[in-house]
Design an enzyme around this catalytic site. Sequence first.
Site, PDB file in Angstrom:
ATOM      1  N   ASP A  35      47.563  21.935 -53.649  1.00  0.00           N
ATOM      2  CA  ASP A  35      47.364  22.348 -52.259  1.00  0.00           C
ATOM      3  C   ASP A  35      46.779  23.754 -52.219  1.00  0.00           C
ATOM      4  OD1 ASP A  35      47.514  22.636 -49.509  1.00  0.00           O
ATOM      5  OD2 ASP A  35      49.536  21.835 -49.357  1.00  0.00           O
ATOM      6  N   ASP A  36      45.600  23.899 -51.632  1.00  0.00           N
ATOM      7  CA  ASP A  36      44.930  25.204 -51.483  1.00  0.00           C
ATOM      8  C   ASP A  36      44.581  25.841 -52.827  1.00  0.00           C
ATOM      9  OD1 ASP A  36      45.359  24.791 -48.806  1.00  0.00           O
ATOM     10  OD2 ASP A  36      46.385  26.681 -48.436  1.00  0.00           O
ATOM     11  N   CYS A  77      43.733  20.357 -45.337  1.00  0.00           N
ATOM     12  CA  CYS A  77      44.546  19.346 -46.002  1.00  0.00           C
ATOM     13  C   CYS A  77      44.565  17.968 -45.366  1.00  0.00           C
ATOM     14  CB  CYS A  77      45.966  19.859 -46.206  1.00  0.00           C
ATOM     15  SG  CYS A  77      46.686  20.657 -44.787  1.00  0.00           S
ATOM     16  N   LYS A 131      53.845  16.204 -50.567  1.00  0.00           N
ATOM     17  CA  LYS A 131      53.425  16.482 -49.190  1.00  0.00           C
ATOM     18  C   LYS A 131      52.580  15.340 -48.626  1.00  0.00           C
ATOM     19  CE  LYS A 131      50.438  19.771 -46.721  1.00  0.00           C
ATOM     20  NZ  LYS A 131      49.725  21.055 -46.841  1.00  0.00           N
ATOM     21  N   HIS A 133      51.663  14.791 -44.776  1.00  0.00           N
ATOM     22  CA  HIS A 133      50.790  15.462 -43.797  1.00  0.00           C
ATOM     23  C   HIS A 133      49.729  14.536 -43.199  1.00  0.00           C
ATOM     24  CE1 HIS A 133      49.302  19.764 -42.655  1.00  0.00           C
ATOM     25  NE2 HIS A 133      49.750  19.063 -41.632  1.00  0.00           N
ATOM     26  N   HIS A 223      50.032  26.465 -51.825  1.00  0.00           N
ATOM     27  CA  HIS A 223      49.945  26.824 -50.414  1.00  0.00           C
ATOM     28  C   HIS A 223      50.938  27.937 -50.091  1.00  0.00           C
ATOM     29  CE1 HIS A 223      50.035  26.236 -46.041  1.00  0.00           C
ATOM     30  NE2 HIS A 223      49.054  25.354 -46.137  1.00  0.00           N
ATOM     31  N   ASP A 281      43.098  19.835 -52.728  1.00  0.00           N
ATOM     32  CA  ASP A 281      42.820  19.220 -51.430  1.00  0.00           C
ATOM     33  C   ASP A 281      41.738  19.974 -50.667  1.00  0.00           C
ATOM     34  OD1 ASP A 281      44.357  21.478 -50.781  1.00  0.00           O
ATOM     35  OD2 ASP A 281      45.467  20.458 -49.195  1.00  0.00           O
ATOM     36  N   ASN A 282      41.555  21.250 -50.960  1.00  0.00           N
ATOM     37  CA  ASN A 282      40.504  22.054 -50.322  1.00  0.00           C
ATOM     38  C   ASN A 282      40.342  23.349 -51.099  1.00  0.00           C
ATOM     39  OD1 ASN A 282      43.062  22.135 -48.003  1.00  0.00           O
ATOM     40  ND2 ASN A 282      42.531  24.042 -49.045  1.00  0.00           N
ATOM     41  N   LYS A 299      39.017  28.185 -47.701  1.00  0.00           N
ATOM     42  CA  LYS A 299      39.647  27.121 -46.926  1.00  0.00           C
ATOM     43  C   LYS A 299      39.291  27.256 -45.451  1.00  0.00           C
ATOM     44  CE  LYS A 299      44.263  25.569 -45.522  1.00  0.00           C
ATOM     45  NZ  LYS A 299      45.724  25.738 -45.708  1.00  0.00           N
TER      46      LYS A 299
END
Length: 522
Positions: A35-36, A77, A131, A133, A223, A281-282, A299
């Site tokens: 994540d991130d 995300c 996660k 989301h 994140h 994810d990004n 991001k």
Amino acid sequence: MDLKCILLIVGLVVFTGTASGNKPAKPNIVFILADDFGFNDIGYHAVNHNSKMKTPFLDSLAMAGVRLENYYVQPICSPSRSQLMSGRYQIHTGLQHYIIEPRQRHGLPLDNILLPEQLKRCGYNTHMVGKWHLGFFKEEYTPWKRGFDTYFGYLTGGEDYYTRYRCDGAKFCGYDMSTEGGPTNKTYGEYSAHFFASKAGEVIKSHNTSNPMFLYVAFQSVHSPMQVPESYSKPFAFIKDKNRQIYGGMVAAMDEAVKNITEHLQAAGMWDNTLLIFSTDNGGQTLSGGNNWPLRGRKLTLWEGGVKGVGFVHGKILNVPNPNVITNNELIHVSDWFPTILSAAQCQKAPGTQSLDGYDQWNTILKNARSSRSEILHNIDPLFVPMYYKKTKFTNSTVRMGFDTSVHAGIRVRDWKLLTGEQGMDSWVEPPESHVSTEYHDVDQLDHPGYQMFNHKPVQLFNIKYDPEERVEVSDLYPEIVDELLARLVVYNKTAVPVVFPPEEEEADPARLGGFWQPWVK
């Protein structure tokens, strides 16, 4: 023993797998999503770009696998996760704008048959840790109702790494941790990267190896909030930027967690028949320790720093030498994982499956064949307003080739990338440990060195092959290319469904639901 008996025995061995009888013919698939995680935050990129991030185990997997160096994700995300799970662009699911907020009646539409649902039909046991989301206002939208046999993780995003507590604004706060049986807080106080690896280990240990396994591990790491046990961040104490220092520890903890998951697979005798996919994810959030240098942006933006992702594939099935010095430079997008994983799993799409925007890239990964795609729609978002900045510059509609160029959009066709409308933060941020970062952190001001005012034009064109850092804008030199790409945006826009971004509801308040974030609409 006669020939018929010999042939029968051979046939049974081939059908059931190896002589041990435990390994399925189809590969186990483990998909790990960070994540991130910034482009410059994995070790094999960091070493060349003035970064001190260390990921020795991830590097070892990548060096003995297939590194994807022309790989793209979405800039935030929920859209990336939706495209992974559905194989569809967000313009076809109503997720064009931002993320799914905790108090919205919003989720990845139920008319999509998701990846785990597809794999279950093909004999896979399916599990998710981490996660989600992708919406949970009704139980029908939760992961345990959308194809996963078991689930343990967060339904929203941005939780405390130890307590699982998260707030939506100042008023609506609660714990976010659920299983397929309902909310739980049994892991209170344990760092999330550790317990996600532990939970993945429990899934692996209990798995019946007569069936193949699909395990989706969606880490909270890296994140915000910036949290990690001090033992992990201490080796980065020389970095003066506190967020970057903690971030280094968070990266190290995630690297260790992935190693622990592979050790569980080895202990269960599953590793040799496992295809492991790793992706972010990004792009990295530079306000929270991440870094995408030398790429532009971060991001939330459609600059390369927001959408060019870290990714690799590892597994003996790939039959690559170790160490592998060859990278895969074919154009691949996060939406491609849906058909690619089905292909690797020898799994046919279910009847009634939604039309896909993703392409089967299995031969591209397995045999380094030419990519099946030549273009990527990054997004078309008519509601976009750049976060962290108070005003936009493009308020008047200007139509060219039938497309409103004031609309926030981006498309890649071959080596060309076109951006329209407001793009938000557009600077290049060096790793804080290499020099003093050029980024300014007072987000209430536009007139600062970090917000370089290059994106005055409502239409911008770049050649990503020769200008991967997006430093030379060439729309005036190639008007015919601009028109070609705008025409493609028009084609995509005609297929777009309306943006879904409903208001937030007080009924979702965790205080009404036992103190947990959980479904509130019956």
